[in-house]
Design a protein around this motif. Structure first.
Motif, PDB file in Angstrom:
ATOM      1  N   ALA A 279     105.938 -17.406  92.577  1.00 23.61           N
ATOM      2  CA  ALA A 279     104.772 -17.939  91.865  1.00 23.61           C
ATOM      3  C   ALA A 279     104.904 -17.695  90.366  1.00 23.61           C
TER       4      ALA A 279
ATOM      5  N   THR B 261      94.892 -24.158  93.069  1.00 25.04           N
ATOM      6  CA  THR B 261      95.583 -24.128  91.787  1.00 25.04           C
ATOM      7  C   THR B 261      95.482 -25.523  91.188  1.00 25.04           C
TER       8      THR B 261
ATOM      9  N   SER C 215      93.824 -20.938  88.577  1.00 28.79           N
ATOM     10  CA  SER C 215      94.103 -20.641  89.973  1.00 28.79           C
ATOM     11  C   SER C 215      93.127 -19.610  90.521  1.00 28.79           C
TER      12      SER C 215
ATOM     13  N   TYR D 166     106.936 -14.316  97.671  1.00 29.12           N
ATOM     14  CA  TYR D 166     105.892 -15.238  97.218  1.00 29.12           C
ATOM     15  C   TYR D 166     105.463 -14.964  95.772  1.00 29.12           C
TER      16      TYR D 166
END
Length: 95
Positions: free
Chosen positions: A22, A48, A40, A18
């Motif tokens: 990102a 976000t 975010s 993850y």
């Protein structure tokens, strides 16, 4: 005038890949024509907000192959739920 893409999400327990994805998505978004910035935050839900010059720029980002792959992984592994909203920003204020 510009546009905001508001992505709200709740996460699963899975962390596998993850953070790396990102970071990669942020770098790819920054390279997209029409990208203006991003903000975010995450607690119980993640929020976000990315900012874009036009609806065409948003559509081009949505169609980016690496972004499509990340979206699929998000649906199958990282998110319990998410929602995307696109809003026109007509004014902004700052302090």
């Amino acid at each position: 005038m510009y546009y905001a893409v508001i992505f709200t999400s709740t996460r699963t327990e899975s962390e596998a890949g993850y953070a790396e994805t990102a970071i990669k998505m942020l770098e790819l978004a920054k390279a997209q024509t029409g990208f203006m910035g991003v903000e975010s935050a995450r607690n119980e839900i993640g929020i976000t907000v990315s900012y874009w010059e036009s609806l065409d720029a948003i559509q081009n980002w949505k169609a980016n192959m690496a972004h499509l792959e990340a979206q699929q992984k998000g649906r199958t592994a990282w998110y319990k739920s998410y929602k995307v909203r696109i809003a026109k920003v007509e004014r902004e204020y700052e302090f």
